[in-house]
Enzyme design. Structure first.
Site, PDB file in Angstrom:
ATOM      1  CG  ASP A 111      38.945  49.028  39.598  1.00 26.61           C
ATOM      2  OD1 ASP A 111      39.651  49.067  40.615  1.00 26.61           O
ATOM      3  OD2 ASP A 111      37.787  48.555  39.570  1.00 26.61           O
TER       4      ASP A 111
ATOM      5  CG  HIS B  50      36.369  49.656  42.513  1.00 25.96           C
ATOM      6  ND1 HIS B  50      36.705  48.366  42.205  1.00 25.96           N
ATOM      7  CD2 HIS B  50      35.791  49.621  43.732  1.00 25.96           C
ATOM      8  CE1 HIS B  50      36.337  47.571  43.193  1.00 25.96           C
ATOM      9  NE2 HIS B  50      35.777  48.302  44.141  1.00 25.96           N
TER      10      HIS B  50
HETATM   11  C1  XLS Z   1      35.632  43.407  48.413  1.00 26.37           C
HETATM   12  C2  XLS Z   1      34.425  43.619  47.609  1.00 26.37           C
HETATM   13  C3  XLS Z   1      34.618  44.569  46.455  1.00 26.37           C
HETATM   14  C4  XLS Z   1      33.294  45.054  45.956  1.00 26.37           C
HETATM   15  C5  XLS Z   1      33.384  46.282  45.130  1.00 26.37           C
HETATM   16  O1  XLS Z   1      35.750  42.487  49.192  1.00 26.37           O
HETATM   17  O2  XLS Z   1      33.934  42.391  47.186  1.00 26.37           O
HETATM   18  O3  XLS Z   1      35.373  43.968  45.449  1.00 26.37           O
HETATM   19  O4  XLS Z   1      32.627  44.067  45.236  1.00 26.37           O
HETATM   20  O5  XLS Z   1      33.897  47.349  45.832  1.00 26.37           O
END
Ligand code: XLS
Ligand code: NI
Ligand code: NI
Length: 437
Positions: free
Chosen positions: A103, A100
């Protein structure tokens, strides 16, 4: 500075190895159905859990020991962390990663500064990708952590929030393109509701669709050719997320004319939370031509929330790869470990154990799925079960030669149906188990 000076490149040592830092099944060059394991599985490490997860839970702060958390909050730290992240991925031997925007780089005091921070870290990511050959499986924007997203992002009641989210996605698409990303994911974040009394559901869904259309349009405008995905999840953080499962997502995409632009990124523990098996989600999406990628993890049925644990159950991984092979394998997608070590596993080396275990479980699952397909026994039993549809009446119905009166006429003259036969569920399961043990 090295984060893991004592760890070498993890290598394949074969099923008899007892080395905890070696693969027993993932032999990246081994051919399965004519393709290397590396190309089948397209393993990806996630930035958020692996490099940003601290082990915090609702009962206490993080306790994970992470060599890259030097002076959290600075862009310098983010750049150093990125170098260490690539050291990890390189030593592990995974070909992809995913992130993201938030991140990888910290937010600044305003959007312009935030974008500048991101650009600085993207330079490091780019240089590390070039150094190692590791590629970006997909990028995404975090549209749920910052308090401005308290009511959602693309479904917020506040139009300004929608605009901020749009700006964030614009930038995330640009950096994903810059890094040669193979895809871009939309996971709903806080796109859902807690209370229908204060929610205009239709309006929120229309806004969300408009948002996705804008992203698709902008990708075309800048020449980003990666695959878009939507990731279903039924609950958490809201009690009802609009992208609740594969069927709901596909209905949404088709309703709003987005079905040719997005595929599904399916996550195992999200399937569980939706009351489905992962195989159901994969088979449903695959049967609709929408199976794009997997967020590989597993839940803990005794806990019941999105624990995002690493997958270790070979029965599950075999089913995943069985479905993936059935629908032609991954093209842009892959096996993305959207998984985190549990809070008690707080040492850096646990990150290796977790990923090695997940990769081996998926490699073994791939081999099992390929063996089942090669023998064809289950396939022919399945075909046999539907044999009445391959001839006479069944074939005529399938090719559209019948209507209600003609079927009535057929049945009036026949009087009663041909005898049913057993579904043989236990036998199907026993045959499947033959390949597992
Ligand atoms: C959350 C999601 C997230 C997505 C990416 O539960 O799995 O991690 O994969 O935003
Ligand atoms: Ni996910
Ligand atoms: Ni999840």
């Amino acid at each position: 500075m090295a984060a893991f000076p004592e760890i070498d490149r993890v290598v394949y040592e074969g099923p008899d190895s007892k080395n905890p830092l070696a693969f027993r099944h993932y032999d990246e060059d081994q051919l399965v159905e004519g393709k290397t394991m590396k190309d089948h599985l397209r393993f990806s490490v996630v930035y958020w859990h692996t490099f940003r997860g601290s082990g915090a839970d609702p009962f206490g702060p993080g306790c994970a020991v992470r060599p890259w958390e030097l002076a959290d909050g600075t862009v310098e730290n983010a750049c150093e962390r990125a170098r260490m992240a690539f050291e990890f991925i390189e030593k592990l031997g995974a070909p992809y990663y995913a992130f993201h925007d938030r991140d990888v780089a910290p937010e600044g005091d305003n959007l312009a500064e935030t974008n500048k921070n991101l650009d600085r870290v993207v330079e490091v990511l780019k240089e590390q990708q070039a150094r190692t050959g590791i590629k970006l499986l997909w990028g995404t924007a975090n549209l749920f952590s910052n308090p401005r997203y308290v009511h959602g992002a693309a479904t917020s009641c506040n139009a300004d929030v929608y605009a901020f989210a749009a700006a964030q996605v614009k930038k995330a698409l640009e950096v994903t393109k810059e890094l040669g990303g193979a895809g871009y994911v939309f996971w709903g974040g806080r796109e859902g509701y807690q209370n229908l009394l204060n929610t205009d559901m239709k309006r929120e869904l229309d806004h969300l669709a408009r948002f996705l259309h804008m992203a698709v349009d902008y990708a075309k405008q800048i020449g980003f050719e990666g695959q878009f995905y939507i990731e279903p999840k039924p609950k958490e953080p809201t009690k009802h997320q609009y992208d609740s499962d594969a069927a709901a997502c596909i209905n949404f995409l088709r309703t709003y004319g987005l079905e040719n632009d997005l595929q599904l990124n399916l996550e195992t523990n999200h399937a569980t939370l939706a009351g489905h098996e992962m195989l159901h989600e994969l088979d449903y999406a695959g049967s609709q031509g929408m199976l794009g990628s997997i967020d590989a993890n597993t839940g803990d049925l005794l806990l019941g929330w999105d624990t995002d644990q690493f997958p270790t159950n070979v029965y599950l991984t075999a089913q995943c790869m069985w479905a993936v092979l059935k629908y032609g394998g991954f093209t842009s997608g892959g096996v993305n470990f959207d998984a985190k070590v549990r809070r008690e596993s707080f040492e850096p080396v646990d990150l290796f154990h977790a990923h090695i275990g997940g990769m081996d479980a998926f490699a073994k699952g791939l081999k099992i799925a390929a063996a089942i397909r090669a023998d064809g026994e289950l396939d022919s039993m399945l075909q046999q079960r539907y044999a009445s549809w391959d001839r006479d009446l069944g074939a005529e119905i399938e090719s559209g030669q019948h209507d209600l009166p003609s079927l009535e006429k057929y049945m009036l003259s026949k009087g009663e149906v041909a005898a049913n036969t057993s579904g043989r569920q236990e036998l199907f399961e026993n045959i499947w188990n033959r390949y597992i043990f």
